[in-house]
Design an enzyme around this catalytic site. Structure first.
Site, mmCIF file in Angstrom:
data_model
loop_
_atom_site.group_PDB
_atom_site.id
_atom_site.type_symbol
_atom_site.label_atom_id
_atom_site.label_comp_id
_atom_site.label_asym_id
_atom_site.label_seq_id
_atom_site.Cartn_x
_atom_site.Cartn_y
_atom_site.Cartn_z
ATOM 1 N N HIS A 250 -21.636 -41.403 61.295
ATOM 2 C CA HIS A 250 -22.160 -42.932 61.954
ATOM 3 C C HIS A 250 -23.299 -43.756 61.791
ATOM 4 C CE1 HIS A 250 -19.030 -41.762 65.021
ATOM 5 N NE2 HIS A 250 -19.366 -40.844 65.336
ATOM 6 N N GLU B 25 -36.339 -29.069 43.019
ATOM 7 C CA GLU B 25 -37.601 -28.777 42.249
ATOM 8 C C GLU B 25 -36.923 -28.268 40.763
ATOM 9 O OE1 GLU B 25 -40.681 -27.303 44.075
ATOM 10 O OE2 GLU B 25 -41.464 -28.351 44.838
ATOM 11 N N LYS C 104 -50.459 -35.714 43.614
ATOM 12 C CA LYS C 104 -51.455 -35.069 44.062
ATOM 13 C C LYS C 104 -52.763 -36.071 43.017
ATOM 14 C CE LYS C 104 -49.395 -30.557 44.418
ATOM 15 N NZ LYS C 104 -49.076 -29.415 44.504
HETATM 16 O O1 LIG Z 1 -47.164 -22.571 48.455
HETATM 17 P P1 LIG Z 1 -48.315 -23.696 47.448
HETATM 18 O O2 LIG Z 1 -49.001 -23.602 46.349
HETATM 19 O O3 LIG Z 1 -49.347 -24.573 49.358
HETATM 20 O O4 LIG Z 1 -46.934 -24.883 47.105
HETATM 21 C C1 LIG Z 1 -46.764 -25.279 48.326
HETATM 22 C C2 LIG Z 1 -45.569 -26.736 46.938
HETATM 23 O O5 LIG Z 1 -46.098 -27.870 46.410
HETATM 24 C C3 LIG Z 1 -46.150 -27.610 45.795
HETATM 25 O O6 LIG Z 1 -46.715 -28.687 45.196
HETATM 26 C C4 LIG Z 1 -44.621 -27.467 44.751
HETATM 27 O O7 LIG Z 1 -44.492 -28.511 44.635
HETATM 28 C C5 LIG Z 1 -44.420 -26.404 45.630
HETATM 29 O O8 LIG Z 1 -43.151 -25.430 45.088
HETATM 30 C C6 LIG Z 1 -44.538 -25.847 46.692
HETATM 31 O O9 LIG Z 1 -43.749 -24.564 47.313
#
Ligand SMILES: O=P(O)(O)OC[C@H]1O[C@H](O)[C@H](O)[C@@H](O)[C@@H]1O
Length: 454
Positions: free
Chosen positions: A317, A296, A431
């Site tokens: 392996h 990331e 998302k």
């Molecule tokens: O801690 P949160 O806000 O639930 O995020 C959890 C994770 O998901 C996101 O999509 C990011 O890509 C991550 O960098 C992050 O650690």
């Protein structure tokens, strides 16, 4: 809890990587590394609103650790099972440390001194959640709900299921004592819920990004719940913070040298993939944590070393052939553990049907170490540059060192690469599509547009 006092440290050996580079190629990064270190230190780099990790270890007080310990002790006392709900940076660090320190068969051992720690909220597998909730049916369980944004779908969906089940099994009052939130101070559904329900909660500081958050309650609370020594972990990290500081000369600065070596291999030797390899299965999740940290941080603007991981000798392996003779676009970073926790000697056998009497009397680790040495030599002979990180032992202290070392080097390396190492804009694309496909309110236009593309 007693803090280990030790003069040992994890170490870095880049000699078997340097031989693939022009003479002095790593040293040539000295001034650029210095500039990157200063930019981090002075907060003048891209992403400078996410530098809270930089001096986090040295700023953690004993009082704060005691507060975390007290909450962990409540969960330890009241729960047979603690489910840690989180994903990405809200999951991998805790699991990395707990699995590195724990018994490989923890979940099979009826250990009445420690709760079983389970991880969820890191996938949307219906079978996974069905099986988890079924297993929990007759268990006194608690939940640590971890999410910086407080709105991550995987975690939120899992938490709703677990909260309802916990309340149904233990009653709302008792559930309140065994559900803990680790989230933003003000924003997000996890915060709203924690405040409304009166859960104990910890704050993830605004200026610490998820993948850099293992030394906040995100990692520390689950680690303490599992019965491990947070203070030693933090001490290791704080010692490494000093050892990787901006004024530590390049020649002695592990983080600086690791960052420079990877960038030299990437830009000058065409090595586009880094494989972190271990010879101890307990380190599997440490590599998973590392993959997020580097992936990331660096994978953006059409650039970045692809972070991959292998468990050796297991994957020799399966992936060994590719590594030895496939496209020469890889380099390898081996995390070696000098001394295992236990001793197991290889026995004599009169019949010697397996032909293994030549190993008689040796420790199993001696066999593993020769596998490690032989693998490194073979891969170097096959054109794979090799970086070696040596850990004296798998303890809290050295894991703390390793974590900070990787974090510091990541910040420097990302800046050397010329990107903002502290954002992750690309993660939103999937998302957005998922919400559009699920008809999430507010996504009407996206829903319409995506349906037209199906
Ligand atoms: O801690 P949160 O806000 O639930 O995020 C959890 C994770 O998901 C996101 O999509 C990011 O890509 C991550 O960098 C992050 O650690």
């Amino acid at each position: 809890m007693q803090i280990q006092t030790t003069m040992k440290s994890i170490t870095l050996d880049i000699t078997k990587a340097e031989q693939f580079l022009a003479k002095g190629a790593v040293e040539a990064y000295e001034s650029k590394v210095k500039a990157a270190q200063e930019a981090l230190e002075n907060g003048t780099c891209a992403g400078n609103d996410f530098l809270g990790w930089l001096h986090l270890p040295s700023s953690i007080t004993d009082d704060f650790l005691n507060e975390i310990q007290a909450v962990a002790d409540t969960l330890r006392k009241k729960c047979e099972v603690v489910v840690v709900a989180g994903i990405g940076g809200s999951y991998l660090g805790a699991r990395a440390v707990i699995e590195a320190l724990g018994n490989s068969f923890a979940w099979l051992i009826d250990d009445r001194t420690n709760p079983t720690i389970l991880f969820a909220g890191n996938n949307i597998g219906e079978d996974y959640l069905y099986e988890l909730t079924t297993y929990l049916k007759d268990k006194k369980f608690g939940v640590i709900n971890i999410s910086k944004s407080g709105t991550t779908t995987e975690t939120a969906l899992t938490f709703r299921l677990l909260k309802k089940q916990c309340e149904a099994q233990r009653g709302k009052e008792e559930a309140r004592d065994v559900i803990v939130a680790v989230t933003d101070a003000k924003k997000g559904a996890a915060r709203t819920c924690a405040d409304k329900e009166g859960y104990k909660s910890f704050v993830i500081p605004d200026n610490v990004g998820g993948r850099f958050s293992v030394l906040t309650p995100v990692g520390l609370l689950p680690i303490a719940c599992a019965g491990f020594d947070m203070k030693a972990l933090v001490k290791g990290a704080a010692d490494m913070e000093k050892a990787c500081g901006k004024d530590v000369p390049f020649a002695e600065n592990m983080a600086a040298r690791y960052a420079a070596t990877r960038q030299a291999l990437y830009t000058q030797a065409g090595k586009k993939i880094e494989i972190v390899a271990n010879f101890q299965p307990k380190l599997h999740f440490m590599a998973e944590w590392w993959k997020q940290l580097y992936g990331e941080s660096e994978g953006k603007e059409l650039k970045g070393i692809f972070p991959a991981a292998c468990d050796f000798t297991t994957d020799l392996h399966s992936m060994g052939q590719w590594i030895q003779e496939g496209e020469r676009s890889i380099f390898e970073t081996v995390i070696s553990v000098e001394t295992p926790r236990y001793e197991l000697d290889f026995p004599h056998d009169d019949e010697n049907l397996d032909g293994l009497n030549f190993l008689e009397g040796k420790r199993v680790d001696e066999v593993n170490k020769m596998a490690e040495l032989g693998t490194r030599m073979a891969h170097v002979d096959g054109g794979v540059p090799n970086i070696l990180i040596n850990m004296p032992e798998l303890t809290e202290y050295y894991l703390g060192q390793l974590i900070y070392f990787f974090e510091r080097a990541c910040g420097v390396s990302g800046l050397l690469q010329g990107v903002n190492p502290f954002n992750q804009p690309g993660v939103e694309a999937y998302k957005k599509n998922m919400f559009a496909l699920l008809d999430k309110p507010g996504y009407e236009a996206e829903s319409k547009a995506i349906r037209e593309r199906l």
